[in-house]
Design a protein around this motif. Structure first.
Motif, PDB file in Angstrom:
ATOM      1  N   PRO A  51       0.843  -1.199   0.000  1.00 32.20           N
ATOM      2  CA  PRO A  51       0.000   0.000   0.000  1.00 32.20           C
ATOM      3  C   PRO A  51       0.877   1.246   0.000  1.00 32.20           C
ATOM      4  O   PRO A  51       2.067   1.194   0.304  1.00 32.20           O
ATOM      5  CB  PRO A  51      -0.787  -0.131   1.305  1.00 32.20           C
ATOM      6  N   GLY A  52       0.300   2.360  -0.353  1.00 30.96           N
ATOM      7  CA  GLY A  52       1.017   3.628  -0.280  1.00 30.96           C
ATOM      8  C   GLY A  52       1.621   4.094  -1.582  1.00 30.96           C
ATOM      9  O   GLY A  52       2.224   5.167  -1.634  1.00 30.96           O
ATOM     10  N   LEU A  53       1.471   3.303  -2.653  1.00 31.88           N
ATOM     11  CA  LEU A  53       2.008   3.699  -3.949  1.00 31.88           C
ATOM     12  C   LEU A  53       1.059   4.690  -4.609  1.00 31.88           C
ATOM     13  O   LEU A  53      -0.138   4.437  -4.723  1.00 31.88           O
ATOM     14  CB  LEU A  53       2.203   2.491  -4.858  1.00 31.88           C
ATOM     15  N   GLY A  54       1.609   5.822  -5.034  1.00 32.83           N
ATOM     16  CA  GLY A  54       0.800   6.829  -5.703  1.00 32.83           C
ATOM     17  C   GLY A  54       1.365   7.192  -7.053  1.00 32.83           C
ATOM     18  O   GLY A  54       2.104   6.411  -7.671  1.00 32.83           O
ATOM     19  N   GLY A  55       1.059   8.382  -7.518  1.00 31.71           N
ATOM     20  CA  GLY A  55       1.458   8.803  -8.853  1.00 31.71           C
ATOM     21  C   GLY A  55       2.950   9.000  -9.034  1.00 31.71           C
ATOM     22  O   GLY A  55       3.438   9.048 -10.161  1.00 31.71           O
ATOM     23  N   GLY A 140      15.329  -4.673   2.579  1.00 36.52           N
ATOM     24  CA  GLY A 140      13.911  -4.829   2.315  1.00 36.52           C
ATOM     25  C   GLY A 140      13.182  -3.515   2.534  1.00 36.52           C
ATOM     26  O   GLY A 140      13.711  -2.591   3.153  1.00 36.52           O
ATOM     27  N   ILE A 141      11.987  -3.426   2.000  1.00 35.76           N
ATOM     28  CA  ILE A 141      11.171  -2.213   2.150  1.00 35.76           C
ATOM     29  C   ILE A 141      10.047  -2.503   3.137  1.00 35.76           C
ATOM     30  O   ILE A 141       9.256  -3.431   2.946  1.00 35.76           O
ATOM     31  CB  ILE A 141      10.598  -1.769   0.802  1.00 35.76           C
ATOM     32  N   ALA A 142       9.988  -1.694   4.187  1.00 37.42           N
ATOM     33  CA  ALA A 142       8.945  -1.872   5.202  1.00 37.42           C
ATOM     34  C   ALA A 142       7.665  -1.148   4.825  1.00 37.42           C
ATOM     35  O   ALA A 142       6.560  -1.639   5.080  1.00 37.42           O
ATOM     36  CB  ALA A 142       9.452  -1.388   6.558  1.00 37.42           C
ATOM     37  N   ALA A 143       7.810   0.038   4.212  1.00 35.40           N
ATOM     38  CA  ALA A 143       6.619   0.823   3.865  1.00 35.40           C
ATOM     39  C   ALA A 143       6.989   1.878   2.835  1.00 35.40           C
ATOM     40  O   ALA A 143       8.153   2.272   2.709  1.00 35.40           O
ATOM     41  CB  ALA A 143       6.030   1.486   5.102  1.00 35.40           C
ATOM     42  N   ILE A 144       5.974   2.311   2.082  1.00 37.57           N
ATOM     43  CA  ILE A 144       6.127   3.402   1.127  1.00 37.57           C
ATOM     44  C   ILE A 144       4.985   4.390   1.348  1.00 37.57           C
ATOM     45  O   ILE A 144       3.824   3.988   1.496  1.00 37.57           O
ATOM     46  CB  ILE A 144       6.109   2.905  -0.328  1.00 37.57           C
ATOM     47  N   ALA A 145       5.321   5.662   1.368  1.00 37.00           N
ATOM     48  CA  ALA A 145       4.293   6.705   1.494  1.00 37.00           C
ATOM     49  C   ALA A 145       4.514   7.733   0.394  1.00 37.00           C
ATOM     50  O   ALA A 145       5.571   8.354   0.321  1.00 37.00           O
ATOM     51  CB  ALA A 145       4.370   7.366   2.860  1.00 37.00           C
ATOM     52  N   ASP A 146       3.522   7.877  -0.485  1.00 42.59           N
ATOM     53  CA  ASP A 146       3.572   8.847  -1.585  1.00 42.59           C
ATOM     54  C   ASP A 146       2.501   9.891  -1.312  1.00 42.59           C
ATOM     55  O   ASP A 146       1.304   9.626  -1.447  1.00 42.59           O
ATOM     56  CB  ASP A 146       3.326   8.124  -2.910  1.00 42.59           C
ATOM     57  N   ASP A 147       2.948  11.095  -0.910  1.00 48.93           N
ATOM     58  CA  ASP A 147       1.983  12.126  -0.563  1.00 48.93           C
ATOM     59  C   ASP A 147       1.669  13.071  -1.721  1.00 48.93           C
ATOM     60  O   ASP A 147       0.993  14.095  -1.549  1.00 48.93           O
ATOM     61  CB  ASP A 147       2.462  12.935   0.651  1.00 48.93           C
ATOM     62  N   GLY A 148       2.169  12.714  -2.919  1.00 49.39           N
ATOM     63  CA  GLY A 148       1.917  13.548  -4.086  1.00 49.39           C
ATOM     64  C   GLY A 148       3.009  14.559  -4.349  1.00 49.39           C
ATOM     65  O   GLY A 148       3.163  15.031  -5.478  1.00 49.39           O
ATOM     66  N   ALA A 149       3.802  14.898  -3.323  1.00 57.82           N
ATOM     67  CA  ALA A 149       4.915  15.834  -3.476  1.00 57.82           C
ATOM     68  C   ALA A 149       6.251  15.118  -3.477  1.00 57.82           C
ATOM     69  O   ALA A 149       7.194  15.518  -4.156  1.00 57.82           O
ATOM     70  CB  ALA A 149       4.886  16.875  -2.360  1.00 57.82           C
ATOM     71  N   GLU A 150       6.333  14.022  -2.712  1.00 59.51           N
ATOM     72  CA  GLU A 150       7.550  13.211  -2.646  1.00 59.51           C
ATOM     73  C   GLU A 150       7.188  11.813  -2.175  1.00 59.51           C
ATOM     74  O   GLU A 150       6.071  11.569  -1.695  1.00 59.51           O
ATOM     75  CB  GLU A 150       8.595  13.849  -1.716  1.00 59.51           C
ATOM     76  N   VAL A 151       8.147  10.912  -2.314  1.00 57.20           N
ATOM     77  CA  VAL A 151       7.952   9.522  -1.894  1.00 57.20           C
ATOM     78  C   VAL A 151       8.913   9.237  -0.744  1.00 57.20           C
ATOM     79  O   VAL A 151      10.111   9.517  -0.847  1.00 57.20           O
ATOM     80  CB  VAL A 151       8.225   8.536  -3.052  1.00 57.20           C
ATOM     81  N   ILE A 161      14.406   6.572   2.783  1.00 55.38           N
ATOM     82  CA  ILE A 161      14.880   7.170   1.535  1.00 55.38           C
ATOM     83  C   ILE A 161      13.770   8.098   1.046  1.00 55.38           C
ATOM     84  O   ILE A 161      12.621   7.664   0.886  1.00 55.38           O
ATOM     85  CB  ILE A 161      15.172   6.106   0.464  1.00 55.38           C
ATOM     86  N   VAL A 162      14.111   9.359   0.809  1.00 57.03           N
ATOM     87  CA  VAL A 162      13.122  10.321   0.314  1.00 57.03           C
ATOM     88  C   VAL A 162      13.476  10.662  -1.128  1.00 57.03           C
ATOM     89  O   VAL A 162      14.633  10.961  -1.438  1.00 57.03           O
ATOM     90  CB  VAL A 162      13.104  11.596   1.178  1.00 57.03           C
ATOM     91  N   ALA A 163      12.484  10.590  -2.017  1.00 58.05           N
ATOM     92  CA  ALA A 163      12.736  10.796  -3.443  1.00 58.05           C
ATOM     93  C   ALA A 163      11.608  11.592  -4.082  1.00 58.05           C
ATOM     94  O   ALA A 163      10.481  11.633  -3.566  1.00 58.05           O
ATOM     95  CB  ALA A 163      12.888   9.456  -4.152  1.00 58.05           C
ATOM     96  N   ASP A 164      11.933  12.234  -5.208  1.00 53.63           N
ATOM     97  CA  ASP A 164      10.908  12.917  -5.999  1.00 53.63           C
ATOM     98  C   ASP A 164      10.156  11.937  -6.887  1.00 53.63           C
ATOM     99  O   ASP A 164       9.015  12.195  -7.280  1.00 53.63           O
ATOM    100  CB  ASP A 164      11.570  13.993  -6.863  1.00 53.63           C
ATOM    101  N   LEU A 165      10.813  10.805  -7.192  1.00 48.83           N
ATOM    102  CA  LEU A 165      10.189   9.775  -8.021  1.00 48.83           C
ATOM    103  C   LEU A 165      10.759   8.428  -7.617  1.00 48.83           C
ATOM    104  O   LEU A 165      11.965   8.293  -7.410  1.00 48.83           O
ATOM    105  CB  LEU A 165      10.478  10.018  -9.513  1.00 48.83           C
ATOM    106  N   ALA A 166       9.900   7.423  -7.501  1.00 53.03           N
ATOM    107  CA  ALA A 166      10.328   6.044  -7.239  1.00 53.03           C
ATOM    108  C   ALA A 166       9.974   5.200  -8.459  1.00 53.03           C
ATOM    109  O   ALA A 166       8.811   5.153  -8.867  1.00 53.03           O
ATOM    110  CB  ALA A 166       9.655   5.485  -5.993  1.00 53.03           C
ATOM    111  N   VAL A 167      10.976   4.567  -9.048  1.00 55.78           N
ATOM    112  CA  VAL A 167      10.763   3.688 -10.196  1.00 55.78           C
ATOM    113  C   VAL A 167      10.935   2.254  -9.726  1.00 55.78           C
ATOM    114  O   VAL A 167      11.964   1.898  -9.141  1.00 55.78           O
ATOM    115  CB  VAL A 167      11.751   3.991 -11.340  1.00 55.78           C
TER     116      VAL A 167
END
Length: 343
Positions: A51-55, A140-151, A161-167
């Motif tokens: 869960p937590g994957l956005g645009g 491993g990845i515990a969680a992802i949060a995409d708030d629309g401004a950053e991931v 890890i904070v990113a502008d885009l996650a591929v």
């Protein structure tokens, strides 16, 4: 589509009648008859089941995907790449050349775990780090949060890890829905025989969507995700649909360009029981993979530009011939591979 397609109508002989590409029937509801049918449905990116994957969490498969990602590859932007395979690494190289900051997150102990020897993967790893890419293996990845401004990616080890885009590049899944509806055998893709014929003798499959036996490796069933395999199988399927009766005999071949390095692999490197190294100068080298009976079953090479291309091509021909070259000859810089092919 919002609703699944209706079941495929059956032919009197038991095979399925197909509609238009993708399984959808023609607009008037009729069926299209065929004598022979080819399934070339390809594959789609494997989804990250979290869960937590956005645009701002995207996949790379289509031209439009590439355009959307390209818009973020510029100085000052932070790119997180989930997966240290070919897709992730090639994208990382492109992003760094365009000035973006890149972090690769790989759950396995090293990058390129599938089909690439550790010695060559280490060269690629060092090249990326030299270009400023941060590579995190065994994470491993515990969680992802995409708030629309950053991931924000929370790693299992406790770091963020904070990113502008996650591929996300964690592999591909064969598209087999239509084949399954038609009652065809599915085994890591649409299962075909050596002539690319499915369990229905009038239906063939080719490319990323199908798994097939390789006689060179004792009939081992494989599924290859490479453009040359798709090209070769498309042509072979066409000939066999016209009655040629040819068995698939091509040696698998892969390549990747990253920065100034070219990686090429002929054959299936995980088949080898021993490895012989040939140094070509200027840091380029080839690893020859030998089976227990002495057959050359794969060759993996890396070097600048086209440094390994010629020898990998000759190795590919030796593999096709099921040659058993002397290990000392393979490792010698003074013995040309062409002479081994002639022998």
């Amino acid at each position: 589509r919002p609703n699944p397609p209706p079941p495929l109508p059956r032919r009197p002989g038991g095979g399925a009648r197909a509609g238009r590409a993708g399984g959808a029937p023609p607009p008037d509801g009729s069926a299209l008859a065929y004598d022979k049918l080819l399934l070339a449905t390809g594959s789609v990116p494997r989804k990250l089941p979290m869960p937590g994957l956005g645009g701002r969490c995207v996949y790379l498969r289509t031209f439009n995907d590439a355009l959307a990602i390209r818009a973020h590859l510029s100085a000052g932007n932070r790119i997180a790449i989930v997966g240290g395979g070919f897709i992730g690494l090639e994208l990382a190289a492109a992003a760094r050349r365009l000035g973006a900051a890149v972090t690769i997150i790989e759950a396995q102990p090293r990058i390129l775990m599938r089909g690439v020897p550790a010695e060559i993967a280490e060269v690629i790893h060092q090249a990326h780090e030299a270009e400023g890419v941060k590579i995190l293996c065994g994470e491993g990845i515990a969680a992802i949060a995409d708030d629309g401004a950053e991931v924000r990616i929370a790693l299992a080890g406790g770091h963020d890890i904070v990113a502008d885009l996650a591929v996300i590049g964690i592999g591909a899944v064969p598209v087999t829905g239509l084949a399954a509806e038609a009652g065809l055998t599915v085994d890591n893709g649409v299962a075909v025989d050596a002539e690319l014929r499915t369990s229905d003798p009038d239906i063939f499959a080719a490319g990323d969507c199908c798994s097939f036996p390789l006689a060179l490796y004792g009939g081992r069933r494989v599924r290859l995700e490479a453009w040359r395999n798709a090209q070769e199988q498309g042509a072979l399927a066409a000939r066999n649909m016209l009655g040629a009766g040819e068995a698939h005999a091509a040696v698998p071949w892969f390549w990747s360009d990253q920065y100034g390095l070219t990686l090429q692999i002929a054959g299936l490197s995980d088949e080898g029981r021993s490895i012989v190294r040939r140094d070509l100068g200027d840091g380029a080298f080839i690893l020859f993979h030998l089976a227990e009976d002495g057959r050359l079953v794969a060759a993996s090479g890396i070097g600048a530009g086209n440094a390994v291309a010629r020898d990998i091509r000759l190795a590919e021909m030796l593999i096709a011939k099921q040659a058993r070259p002397a290990p000392e000859a393979l490792g010698s810089q003074t013995i040309k591979l062409k002479s081994l092919l002639a022998a």
